[in-house]
Write an enzyme that holds these catalytic residues in place. Structure first.
Site, short mmCIF file in Angstrom:
data_model
loop_
_atom_site.label_atom_id
_atom_site.label_comp_id
_atom_site.label_asym_id
_atom_site.label_seq_id
_atom_site.Cartn_x
_atom_site.Cartn_y
_atom_site.Cartn_z
N HIS A 1 37.28 29.91 39.91
CA HIS A 1 37.63 29.52 41.27
C HIS A 1 38.07 28.06 41.31
O HIS A 1 37.38 27.19 41.85
CB HIS A 1 36.44 29.76 42.21
CG HIS A 1 36.22 31.21 42.51
ND1 HIS A 1 35.23 31.96 41.90
CD2 HIS A 1 36.87 32.06 43.35
CE1 HIS A 1 35.29 33.20 42.36
NE2 HIS A 1 36.27 33.30 43.24
N ASP B 1 44.28 38.26 46.41
CA ASP B 1 43.07 37.57 45.93
C ASP B 1 42.49 38.22 44.68
O ASP B 1 41.98 37.53 43.79
CB ASP B 1 42.04 37.55 47.05
CG ASP B 1 40.82 36.70 46.71
OD1 ASP B 1 40.96 35.74 45.94
OD2 ASP B 1 39.73 36.99 47.24
#
Length: 723
Positions: free
Chosen positions: A456, A620
């Site tokens: 991330h 995503d």
């Protein structure tokens, strides 16, 4: 409704015909029929005595029986025939003159065969029998099974002759319309009262189709016996008889309570839509609320089912009871897993991604780093170094390699890719902001991603931005979204994981972190990403890309960005996917099948929200749909981040959210297989059906086979060992 009809008669014409030869002794005639059966691919049995013939028939129920009556002293053919009801029986007689065949017909025989041992004569006789009497018997027997299906069907079915005289109605028709069979059969359709709600030209359109022998399907208002009108989805199918003439018409009528294409979002959801217009439903005065009848969409659904139960047969009413039990639960869109031993990888992924932890308030808090990277002087799009510009040449291709850009930009791919993509979509022009402001904004957003995270980080944000831009260029997506939706999607993709700590929501809740307390253990990270993005953007005019847009436009844009960022939270994964399928995919397929316009489905405000949510969700977690080398690299990065979380949970004595992600024992191929099976396949099937993405689906198939191959070899690593 599906009805399975089990009948030997319905399938007989698709298997070998069974023939029983009853001959007292073998001769050229019996051999001729044996060879003829073999030539016709019929299954042949031989019986020498009446007893063995009866025993054989009762066991196999032959389709055709041939009895040798040339020598009647052996057995009485007429007496033997009585056991074969509805079976085609042929009698052989000696070659002599017969006064009449009527005695044979009266005895029940279908055909007389004059002795002829020639194989082709026997073969031709068998073929004539198969295509004549035998098939006719099949149809008669199959008719019983078909009428059983009609009697059990929950669709109202009406059969009329070519003269529009009612010949049959099934029990469902009686139940729905309130008539009894005896009141309708034999009546002309014009004698049955019509509803005044139908358009004047509708009946003429239907009659025109009927006269031309064409099928008609559409919405029709029928009048019940009590005078009420009922809206039905009617299909009228002509039955073609001999000579191509229409002999009957079959009417299939499905009750249609509401138009499911409109307002389907509200009907299917039992949860609040939050920002999707909830403010318009609020009232300043409690007195006004108490004076209203407030009926939630799920209440309407339950009321409809309750009403349907009243006129339903017992098995249907019991089934609807079970439906009501399910509807009254809260987790309508989340599949229920089996036992925990079934698949620990799937269990841990679901537990880690779709829950908010065990709510343990231990006092151990996860502390966010407040250290920020120093911002360098903003770069112009025209000043991008040639090496970086060359890396981004194919950024409009799905196979674009984000890791090459990550290396070329020294782990700052988001600023450079953002400049190029935002320029391609004209974002500065839409927002009326200078390029320098956009450059500053991209840099400050990227600076708030943690480069220390293995997954991330800003490379993931750049990857999601790239996927978002790719999806926005698909024709069906362009038909659905407006320019403001495109801008919202690009901004949401850029900020969707800003300041991500490299830990899951469950970890933060279990650790009792400041963020978990702030957001009440609900969508903790996603709420933080959205809130921080607007805080960063609006606190300094130098990077405030929203500064020059009109207030109402800003509110619309902000609402769309927040909604898309919150849609990336995995606890609502199945809700978003199911709403998309039921509100968009299925209605689109129905309209396209009928050749109708799809614009109303694509552009309704509710459906545009669903498209944007689905778009960012797919962007995503699109890693399994990337080219194999990129997929493997992303799998390694997310696994490392989960390993690090498990390590920290053990150090801090916190509940271990995903035990399978222990770096010493984890099988990465198994974790990827579970993730694809549980989260990816259905979602991308739905997105592909909408946006047409064959290349992604091919990558997904290849990657799944790759992980399967490693798992079958009992390998736990990202790649097979070198040979």
């Amino acid at each position: 409704m599906s009805i399975n009809v089990f009948s030997d008669d319905l399938t007989t014409s698709f298997v070998f015909l069974q023939v029983l030869l009853v001959f007292a002794k073998e001769d050229s005639q019996s051999n001729g029929f044996c060879w003829a059966c073999e030539k016709a691919n019929f299954r042949c049995s031989m019986a020498r005595t009446p007893e063995s013939a009866l025993e054989c028939f009762l066991e196999k129920h032959h389709d055709l029986v041939i009895i040798d009556h040339r020598h009647s002293r052996h057995f009485d053919a007429e007496a033997l025939f009585n056991v074969w009801v509805l079976t085609c029986v042929l009698l052989l007689r000696p070659d002599r003159e017969e006064a009449s065949v009527m005695p044979l017909i009266n005895a029940g025989f279908n055909r007389r065969y004059v002795e002829n041992a020639n194989v082709m004569a026997c073969y031709n006789e068998l073929l004539q029998l198969e295509h004549g009497e035998v098939r006719a018997q099949f149809k008669l027997r199959a008719g019983n099974a078909i009428f059983t299906a009609l009697e059990q069907s929950q669709e109202a079915i009406e059969i009329m002759s070519e003269d529009q005289v009612i010949q049959y109605v099934n029990p469902a028709y009686e139940s729905i319309m309130g008539y009894q069979q005896g009141e309708l059969i034999g009546k002309e359709i014009i004698e049955v009262p019509k509803s005044e709600k139908n358009k004047p030209d509708l009946l003429e359109t239907i009659n025109s189709c009927i006269r031309k022998g064409k099928e008609w399907q559409g919405i029709y208002y029928a009048k019940k016996k009590n005078g009420d009108s009922i809206q039905q989805n009617v299909k009228i199918t002509p039955v073609i008889g001999q000579g191509g003439l229409v002999t009957e018409h079959v009417y299939i009528q499905s009750c249609k309570h509401k138009d499911r294409r409109k307002g389907s979002l509200d009907v299917r959801s039992t949860t609040s839509r939050g920002s999707d217009g909830s403010s318009q439903r609020r009232h300043s005065s409690m007195a006004r609320i108490h004076s209203m009848t407030i009926e939630a969409p799920i209440t309407k659904v339950i009321n409809i089912i309750n009403a349907a139960q009243e006129s339903s047969p017992m098995p249907v009413a019991e089934a609807l009871d079970r439906v009501l039990e399910i509807l009254r639960t809260t987790e309508l869109y989340s599949p229920q897993l089996g036992t925990k031993d079934e698949d620990p990888h799937t269990n841990d992924l679901v537990g880690g991604l779709m829950t908010d932890g065990l709510r343990r308030l231990s006092g151990n808090e996860y502390i966010f780093s407040t250290k920020r990277n120093h911002l360098t002087t903003p770069l112009s799009l025209n000043d991008i170094p040639p090496r970086i510009a060359q890396t981004m040449e194919n950024e409009d291709s799905w196979d674009f390699d984000i890791f090459n850009l990550e290396a070329a930009t020294m782990k700052r791919p988001l600023t450079y890719l953002g400049l190029k993509i935002f320029s391609r979509f004209g974002v500065c022009e839409f927002l009326n902001c200078p390029e320098a402001t956009l450059r500053s904004w991209l840099q400050v957003i990227e600076a708030n991603y943690h480069s220390s995270n293995s997954y991330h980080n800003s490379s993931h944000a750049a990857d999601v931005l790239h996927a978002t831009a790719y999806f926005l260029c698909k024709e069906r997506v362009k038909q659905s979204l407006d320019p403001i939706d495109e801008v919202a999607a690009l901004i949401a993709a850029t900020v969707h994981d800003v300041d991500h700590p490299g830990r899951t929501n469950s970890f933060l809740c279990n650790a009792g972190s400041e963020l978990a307390i702030l957001y009440n253990d609900t969508a903790v990270l996603e709420s933080h990403h959205a809130a921080l993005a607007f805080q960063i953007t609006t606190r300094d005019d130098k990077c405030n890309i929203f500064k020059n847009i009109e207030r109402n436009e800003y509110r619309t844009l902000r609402q769309a960005i927040i909604d898309m960022v919150l849609a990336t939270e995995m606890t609502k994964h199945f809700e978003h996917v199911n709403k998309f399928v039921n509100s968009i995919n299925k209605p689109l397929a129905a309209l396209e099948e009928n050749g109708e316009s799809v614009k109303s489905i694509l552009t309704s405000p509710e459906n545009r929200i669903l498209v944007k949510r689905m778009l960012i969700k797919c962007a995503d977690i699109s890693n399994p749909c990337r080219p194999q080398e990129l997929c493997i690299e992303w799998a390694g990065r997310i696994s490392e981040e989960y390993f690090a979380q498990t390590d920290e949970e053990k150090r801090q004595a916190l509940p271990v959210v995903m035990p399978v992600f222990d770096r010493n024992t984890c099988s990465i191929p198994k974790s990827q297989i579970s993730f694809i099976d549980y989260f990816i396949t259905d979602m991308f099937d739905a997105w592909d059906a909408f946006a047409d993405l064959p290349n992604l689906m091919q990558h997904l198939d290849n990657n799944f086979k790759y992980w399967k191959g490693l798992d079958e070899k009992k390998l736990h690593s990202l790649r097979p060992p070198p040979e």
